[in-house]
Motif scaffolding. Sequence first.
Motif, PDB file in Angstrom:
ATOM      1  N   MET A   1       0.811  -1.147   0.233  1.00 36.19           N
ATOM      2  CA  MET A   1      -0.213   0.078  -0.077  1.00 36.19           C
ATOM      3  C   MET A   1       0.817   1.246   0.055  1.00 36.19           C
ATOM      4  N   GLU A   2       0.504   2.348  -0.803  1.00 37.10           N
ATOM      5  CA  GLU A   2       1.245   3.275  -0.836  1.00 37.10           C
ATOM      6  C   GLU A   2       1.225   4.358   0.519  1.00 37.10           C
ATOM      7  N   ASP A   3       2.382   4.976   0.694  1.00 39.35           N
ATOM      8  CA  ASP A   3       2.476   5.853   1.836  1.00 39.35           C
ATOM      9  C   ASP A   3       1.613   6.826   2.133  1.00 39.35           C
ATOM     10  N   TRP A   4       1.178   7.492   1.179  1.00 39.65           N
ATOM     11  CA  TRP A   4      -0.070   8.400   1.179  1.00 39.65           C
ATOM     12  C   TRP A   4      -1.197   8.110   1.768  1.00 39.65           C
ATOM     13  N   LYS A   5      -1.366   6.699   1.245  1.00 42.39           N
ATOM     14  CA  LYS A   5      -2.881   6.044   1.548  1.00 42.39           C
ATOM     15  C   LYS A   5      -2.669   5.869   3.191  1.00 42.39           C
ATOM     16  N   ILE A   6      -1.472   5.582   3.632  1.00 38.76           N
ATOM     17  CA  ILE A   6      -1.614   4.911   5.203  1.00 38.76           C
ATOM     18  C   ILE A   6      -1.364   6.520   5.976  1.00 38.76           C
ATOM     19  N   GLU A   7      -0.898   7.468   5.314  1.00 44.00           N
ATOM     20  CA  GLU A   7      -0.845   8.675   6.213  1.00 44.00           C
ATOM     21  C   GLU A   7      -2.111   9.363   5.991  1.00 44.00           C
ATOM     22  N   LEU A   8      -2.963   9.445   5.225  1.00 46.37           N
ATOM     23  CA  LEU A   8      -4.108   9.603   5.028  1.00 46.37           C
ATOM     24  C   LEU A   8      -5.016   8.927   6.114  1.00 46.37           C
ATOM     25  N   GLY A   9      -4.941   7.778   6.017  1.00 45.39           N
ATOM     26  CA  GLY A   9      -5.847   6.799   6.809  1.00 45.39           C
ATOM     27  C   GLY A   9      -5.569   7.211   8.421  1.00 45.39           C
ATOM     28  N   LYS A  10      -4.249   7.742   8.740  1.00 52.00           N
ATOM     29  CA  LYS A  10      -3.785   8.070  10.254  1.00 52.00           C
ATOM     30  C   LYS A  10      -4.517   9.369  10.582  1.00 52.00           C
ATOM     31  N   LYS A  11      -4.484  10.235   9.471  1.00 54.56           N
ATOM     32  CA  LYS A  11      -5.146  11.487   9.670  1.00 54.56           C
ATOM     33  C   LYS A  11      -6.608  11.272  10.092  1.00 54.56           C
ATOM     34  N   ALA A  12      -7.284  10.445   9.473  1.00 56.90           N
ATOM     35  CA  ALA A  12      -8.776  10.189   9.655  1.00 56.90           C
ATOM     36  C   ALA A  12      -8.764   9.530  10.858  1.00 56.90           C
ATOM     37  N   LEU A  13      -8.196   8.665  11.315  1.00 52.72           N
ATOM     38  CA  LEU A  13      -8.354   7.981  12.507  1.00 52.72           C
ATOM     39  C   LEU A  13      -7.953   9.318  13.712  1.00 52.72           C
TER      40      LEU A  13
END
Length: 55
Positions: A1-13
């Motif tokens: 999975m791309e890093d930007w998706k992980i960062e976006l998911g963390k921000k949403a969390l």
Amino acid sequence: MEDWKIELGKKALNAGVLKDPQWLDRLDEPMPLWVLLEIAFQLIEKLDPPSISYD
């Protein structure tokens, strides 16, 4: 999975948009429509909260 998706998911969390941290492992999976509707209504309530009459 791309890093930007992980960062976006963390921000949403962190913002409370995602409530289940297990979604971070499933960011590429389709999201049910009811989840998107819940997020939309939460956003509407934050941007335009119901007004309370002082009468």
